[in-house]
Design a protein around this motif. Structure first.
Motif, short mmCIF file in Angstrom:
data_model
loop_
_atom_site.label_atom_id
_atom_site.label_comp_id
_atom_site.label_asym_id
_atom_site.label_seq_id
_atom_site.Cartn_x
_atom_site.Cartn_y
_atom_site.Cartn_z
N SER A 26 0.82 -1.21 0.00
CA SER A 26 0.00 0.00 0.00
C SER A 26 0.86 1.26 0.00
CB SER A 26 -0.97 0.00 1.18
OG SER A 26 -0.27 0.16 2.40
N ALA A 27 2.14 1.12 0.41
CA ALA A 27 3.08 2.23 0.36
C ALA A 27 3.85 2.26 -0.97
CB ALA A 27 4.07 2.15 1.53
N GLY A 28 3.46 1.36 -1.91
CA GLY A 28 4.11 1.33 -3.22
C GLY A 28 5.41 0.56 -3.27
N ILE A 29 5.66 -0.28 -2.27
CA ILE A 29 6.92 -1.04 -2.22
C ILE A 29 6.65 -2.49 -2.63
CG2 ILE A 29 8.76 -1.87 -0.70
CD1 ILE A 29 8.22 0.70 0.97
N PRO A 30 7.25 -2.96 -3.73
CA PRO A 30 7.08 -4.35 -4.13
C PRO A 30 7.75 -5.28 -3.13
CG PRO A 30 8.62 -3.24 -5.60
CD PRO A 30 8.10 -2.21 -4.65
N CYS A 31 7.13 -6.44 -2.90
CA CYS A 31 7.65 -7.41 -1.93
C CYS A 31 8.01 -8.72 -2.63
CB CYS A 31 6.59 -7.67 -0.86
SG CYS A 31 6.16 -6.20 0.08
N PHE A 32 9.08 -9.33 -2.15
CA PHE A 32 9.61 -10.53 -2.78
C PHE A 32 9.88 -11.62 -1.76
CE2 PHE A 32 10.61 -6.99 -5.48
CZ PHE A 32 10.42 -7.47 -6.76
N ALA A 33 9.80 -12.87 -2.22
CA ALA A 33 10.21 -14.03 -1.42
C ALA A 33 11.40 -14.67 -2.13
CB ALA A 33 9.07 -15.05 -1.33
N ALA A 34 12.31 -15.22 -1.35
CA ALA A 34 13.44 -15.94 -1.93
C ALA A 34 13.01 -17.38 -2.19
CB ALA A 34 14.64 -15.91 -0.99
N THR A 35 13.28 -17.89 -3.38
CA THR A 35 12.96 -19.29 -3.68
C THR A 35 14.26 -20.09 -3.68
OG1 THR A 35 13.08 -18.97 -6.07
CG2 THR A 35 10.94 -18.68 -5.02
N THR A 36 14.16 -21.35 -3.24
CA THR A 36 15.33 -22.20 -3.12
C THR A 36 15.03 -23.59 -3.66
OG1 THR A 36 14.71 -22.92 -0.89
CG2 THR A 36 16.17 -21.01 -1.04
N VAL A 37 16.08 -24.35 -3.88
CA VAL A 37 15.98 -25.77 -4.19
C VAL A 37 16.64 -26.50 -3.03
CG1 VAL A 37 16.77 -27.62 -5.71
CG2 VAL A 37 16.02 -25.45 -6.68
N ARG A 38 15.94 -27.49 -2.50
CA ARG A 38 16.48 -28.26 -1.37
C ARG A 38 17.11 -29.55 -1.88
NH1 ARG A 38 12.51 -30.75 3.02
NH2 ARG A 38 11.99 -31.93 1.17
N LYS A 39 18.31 -29.82 -1.40
CA LYS A 39 19.01 -31.06 -1.74
C LYS A 39 19.36 -31.77 -0.44
CE LYS A 39 23.01 -32.88 -4.20
NZ LYS A 39 24.21 -32.58 -4.97
N VAL A 40 18.98 -33.04 -0.35
CA VAL A 40 19.27 -33.83 0.85
C VAL A 40 20.38 -34.81 0.51
CG1 VAL A 40 18.34 -35.45 2.53
CG2 VAL A 40 16.89 -33.61 1.65
N ILE A 41 21.41 -34.80 1.34
CA ILE A 41 22.54 -35.70 1.17
C ILE A 41 22.57 -36.64 2.37
CG2 ILE A 41 25.05 -35.86 0.92
CD1 ILE A 41 24.85 -32.82 0.01
N GLU A 42 22.46 -37.94 2.11
CA GLU A 42 22.48 -38.92 3.19
C GLU A 42 23.77 -39.72 3.12
OE1 GLU A 42 18.88 -41.03 4.15
OE2 GLU A 42 17.77 -39.73 2.78
N ASP A 43 24.43 -39.83 4.27
CA ASP A 43 25.67 -40.60 4.38
C ASP A 43 25.58 -41.43 5.65
OD1 ASP A 43 28.21 -41.61 4.17
OD2 ASP A 43 29.22 -39.76 4.75
N GLY A 44 25.02 -42.63 5.51
CA GLY A 44 24.80 -43.46 6.70
C GLY A 44 23.74 -42.83 7.58
N ASP A 45 24.10 -42.59 8.85
CA ASP A 45 23.17 -41.96 9.79
C ASP A 45 23.16 -40.44 9.68
OD1 ASP A 45 22.43 -44.42 10.77
OD2 ASP A 45 23.85 -44.38 12.43
N LEU A 46 24.08 -39.89 8.90
CA LEU A 46 24.18 -38.44 8.77
C LEU A 46 23.35 -37.96 7.59
CD1 LEU A 46 25.53 -35.79 9.69
CD2 LEU A 46 27.36 -36.29 8.07
N LYS A 47 22.46 -37.01 7.87
CA LYS A 47 21.60 -36.44 6.82
C LYS A 47 21.87 -34.94 6.79
CE LYS A 47 16.72 -35.97 5.68
NZ LYS A 47 15.37 -36.36 6.08
N THR A 48 22.27 -34.43 5.63
CA THR A 48 22.56 -33.01 5.46
C THR A 48 21.60 -32.43 4.44
OG1 THR A 48 24.90 -33.43 5.90
CG2 THR A 48 24.35 -31.32 4.88
#
Length: 65
Positions: A26-48
């Motif tokens: 309403s104050a004339g300021i455009p608003c944005f969201a950051a978009t991401t891609v999620r990557k899951v790396i599993e190494d045994g019991d470790l999940k990153t």
């Protein structure tokens, strides 16, 4: 708002985000969201999980009352 504000990146709790976007737009300021891609790396019991930035996406005009 700082007087030279030309855009805002807004994210967080949904209700607060919606209210903030409505006020900024309403104050004339455009608003944005950051978009991401999620990557899951599993190494045994470790999940990153790695998030890589893709682009900014502009919020649509919130004409709610």
């Amino acid at each position: 708002l700082p007087e030279n504000t030309v855009a805002a990146m807004v994210s967080g709790e949904f209700v607060l985000t919606a209210c903030l976007i409505k006020r900024l737009q309403s104050a004339g300021i455009p608003c944005f969201a950051a978009t991401t891609v999620r990557k899951v790396i599993e190494d045994g019991d470790l999940k990153t999980t790695v998030f890589n930035f893709v682009r900014f996406r502009e919020y649509p005009e919130l004409g709610c009352k």
